[in-house]
Write a protein that holds these residues in place. Structure first.
Motif, PDB file in Angstrom:
ATOM      1  N   TRP A 171       5.071  42.526  12.718  1.00 36.16           N
ATOM      2  CA  TRP A 171       3.873  42.598  13.188  1.00 36.16           C
ATOM      3  C   TRP A 171       3.459  43.388  14.518  1.00 36.16           C
ATOM      4  CZ3 TRP A 171       3.756  36.719  11.653  1.00 36.16           C
ATOM      5  CH2 TRP A 171       3.586  36.416  10.346  1.00 36.16           C
ATOM      6  N   GLU A 172       4.588  43.544  15.133  1.00 30.01           N
ATOM      7  CA  GLU A 172       4.618  44.383  16.324  1.00 30.01           C
ATOM      8  C   GLU A 172       5.757  45.060  16.568  1.00 30.01           C
ATOM      9  OE1 GLU A 172       2.423  41.520  19.851  1.00 30.01           O
ATOM     10  OE2 GLU A 172       4.503  42.348  20.231  1.00 30.01           O
ATOM     11  N   HIS A 173       5.605  46.506  17.193  1.00 31.31           N
ATOM     12  CA  HIS A 173       6.772  47.171  17.341  1.00 31.31           C
ATOM     13  C   HIS A 173       7.415  46.655  18.219  1.00 31.31           C
ATOM     14  CE1 HIS A 173       5.493  50.057  14.452  1.00 31.31           C
ATOM     15  NE2 HIS A 173       4.263  50.119  15.083  1.00 31.31           N
ATOM     16  N   ALA A 174       8.636  47.158  18.704  1.00 32.44           N
ATOM     17  CA  ALA A 174       9.444  46.679  19.985  1.00 32.44           C
ATOM     18  C   ALA A 174       8.731  46.842  21.353  1.00 32.44           C
ATOM     19  CB  ALA A 174      10.759  47.593  20.170  1.00 32.44           C
ATOM     20  N   ASP A 175       7.744  47.585  21.282  1.00 32.05           N
ATOM     21  CA  ASP A 175       7.172  48.015  22.679  1.00 32.05           C
ATOM     22  C   ASP A 175       5.848  46.992  22.636  1.00 32.05           C
ATOM     23  OD1 ASP A 175       5.179  48.946  21.138  1.00 32.05           O
ATOM     24  OD2 ASP A 175       5.544  50.990  21.929  1.00 32.05           O
ATOM     25  N   GLY A 176       5.620  45.995  21.796  1.00 32.84           N
ATOM     26  CA  GLY A 176       4.616  45.153  21.807  1.00 32.84           C
ATOM     27  C   GLY A 176       3.087  45.681  21.079  1.00 32.84           C
ATOM     28  N   THR A 177       3.202  46.998  20.639  1.00 34.65           N
ATOM     29  CA  THR A 177       1.954  47.367  20.066  1.00 34.65           C
ATOM     30  C   THR A 177       2.047  47.047  18.442  1.00 34.65           C
ATOM     31  OG1 THR A 177       3.247  49.380  19.457  1.00 34.65           O
ATOM     32  CG2 THR A 177       1.715  49.481  21.476  1.00 34.65           C
ATOM     33  N   PRO A 178       0.818  46.692  18.182  1.00 39.87           N
ATOM     34  CA  PRO A 178       0.706  46.084  16.507  1.00 39.87           C
ATOM     35  C   PRO A 178       1.452  47.101  15.527  1.00 39.87           C
ATOM     36  CG  PRO A 178      -1.662  46.323  17.826  1.00 39.87           C
ATOM     37  CD  PRO A 178      -0.485  46.897  18.723  1.00 39.87           C
TER      38      PRO A 178
END
Lengths: 372, 372
Positions: free
Chosen positions: A75-82
């Motif tokens: 639900w999120e990429h490693a960088d915290g973006t959806p």
């Protein structure tokens, strides 16, 4: 349970179709289809039912643990973006809901139990990936490679806690029995993973077929069985039917693992996302390999010789042939068929009406649907 | 929470006695004693009550996981032979039982909840030791040093499951609420450990006092608070009293941690089992150190300078003095006293009768009883 290999392919031969045509009633009914389309619909519906509950649980985690879990579920990429989400195929939630429906319960009443089973599954994936040093899961980097071992373990610990909290907060009369059963299943999953990691360190010809079958049952069969049992509990089923549903899921899970291992050696890499023979190159003691080693044939001796050393370029073909000649492939396929037959036996004991059993049947066929 | 440091010493000065003499009613009653003897009796009684339940749970584990757990609890040596047992001081079970009693409940009815709290505590110890690479616990080699990381993690996972199973199988009307609360606590414990491991990687002067206090509350206060809350739930207390008992345990836990950190710098190694200054040599960002660094004094600058490099023989004395001059020790002792006062405030709100509160008071004094 390596879900990335599971797939649907319209018209593909399936173990269920090819090997157990007369051993159980054929899946039927208005939505029954031999190409797995019904299972896809069931899985999609389960995912839609369970995802809000699952997501709410994960969102309740404090910041850093939430990030690990959101990444793990896709639900999120490693960088915290959806991210679009790739939380797996929801086989366990689908089994919970289908089992509840098959035994006359309300599917909607069992949604928390379904989410709890999925949380437990994902807790074990997070931990297993750390222990096995697996670097990809669902075509994405595993949590420990992104966040480190400690965060991956702690996120896994939290998901187990969330599973039990979901059940503890569920006013359904079966929730306590479900929590106890799920906890027992966690112990079994841990024992299976323990056996697996311990076997990695042992000589392949020192491992018995019974040991590796018991390990596969604990590691893969236990949670599929538990998922079906939770559905039965939520339908208010009696102990006998709950046990039958558990046995159904367990046997289907073992059939799945056998077929998965066959694909790990002979599978089509274009379809499985894994090069054919990868398990042999990694010298994995998979079920067909251990069966081959136990066969007492000259090919078994050759295979043992090959497995004594790490993989060298060029010995793959010899290894594949040795497993096949020693009967590893035939044994695994016969075992898979046998397990599926037993699974169906358990299912029809608890759910004699084929129409009521249809959803569970489709799911069992789906998880063992493979090109061999 | 490093339990090996906790001790009783007849006549020792305690934080409770020295720093909060007027801030709360003094412990009294026929069994009250300022030397911690009452707490020792309470802890012994709790251990005797809970151990059969705890042992039954651990014995239910399958072979290899059982061995890890039996070793961790001190019931077996590494080679599998029986050991006398050194399963810790049972502070959490004692808090559960004492809280149940303080609020008019049956102590015996809360035994499973007490065992569940202890199982959760030990699950986190098993996992924390792996992450922190700690090699000894309760004067014995940690599980991962004997059985490997995977087995230690899996045994920890199993203990969490057993805790929830105990509660799920407990017919007591409070068991579901207790399971939900314990699960929430597990998430908090994981968040605390996550924060702790993350802080290890950061520069010491980049860490705020609020952060390290929040970490200590999550890592140490949360489970002591939860244990008290479970006892209150089992006594049928209302939400307000449950919250007050939780707050009592939390604040007492924080007082404990503050004193523990003071001992990690100035403690008597003969009594603590740890050389004085060990935390400073390891460049640990303990509470007094972070407070000292945040003081803006010349001593803070010197401490920051020292902490920038690994410990070198001979700089211990300078480091100790810098923490002291920067006010780290005074701050920690004042904070501990303040937390104990708050703890007592919460306790007497829920349990105004000093005689009823006596057991909890003794335990709170015991865990913060330290030679400073």
């Amino acid at each position: 349970m390596t879900e990335t290999r599971t797939q649907t392919r319209a018209g593909a031969r399936t173990v269920g179709e090819v090997l157990v045509p007369e051993q159980g009633p054929a899946p039927a009914g208005p939505h029954g289809s031999p190409d797995g389309q019904e299972a896809v619909v069931i899985l999609d519906r389960a995912r839609v039912s369970v995802e809000p509950e699952l997501r709410r649980a994960v969102e309740s985690l404090p910041g850093p643990l939430r990030r690990v879990a959101l990444h793990h579920f896709g639900w999120e990429h490693a960088d915290g973006t959806p991210a679009a989400g790739n939380a797996g195929k929801a086989i366990r939630p689908a089994l919970v809901l289908a089992a509840a429906g098959a035994l006359g319960g309300q599917r909607t009443a069992a949604v928390r139990a379904a989410a709890a089973a999925e949380l437990v599954h994902n807790f074990t994936l997070l931990h297993d990936d750390v222990m096995d040093r697996d670097t990809t899961r669902r075509h994405r980097p595993t949590a420990w490679t992104v966040f480190g071992d400690a965060d991956a373990v702690l996120a896994g610990d939290s998901l187990q806690a969330l599973a039990h909290r979901l059940l503890a907060e569920d006013p359904h009369p079966a929730s306590a029995a479900a929590s106890a059963r799920l906890a027992g299943c966690v112990v079994e999953l841990c024992a299976g993973q323990q056996a697996d990691t311990a076997m990695e360190r042992r000589a392949p010809d020192d491992i018995t077929l019974d040991e590796v079958l018991a390990m596969a049952e604990a590691k893969t069969g236990a949670l599929l069985g538990c998922a079906c049992a939770l559905g039965a509990l939520y339908a208010g089923a009696d102990d006998e039917d709950v046990a039958a549903l558990d046995a159904f899921g367990r046997e289907a899970g073992l059939a799945f693992q056998l077929i998965d291992d066959v694909i790990g050696i002979w599978g089509d890499p274009g379809r499985t996302g894994k090069p054919a023979g990868a398990d042999l190159m990694a010298r994995k003691k998979s079920l067909p390999v251990v069966a081959a080693l136990a066969s007492g044939t000259p090919a078994a001796a050759e295979l043992a010789e090959l497995y004594r050393l790490p993989y060298r370029d060029g010995d793959l073909e010899r290894t594949v042939v040795a497993v096949e000649r020693a009967g590893g492939r035939d044994w695994a396929q016969t075992q898979a068929a046998d397990r599926m037959a037993r699974a169906l036996g358990h299912l029809f004991r608890a759910v004699p009406d084929p129409e009521a059993a249809e959803g569970l049947l489709s799911l069992a066929e789906f998880v063992t649907r493979r090109t061999s």
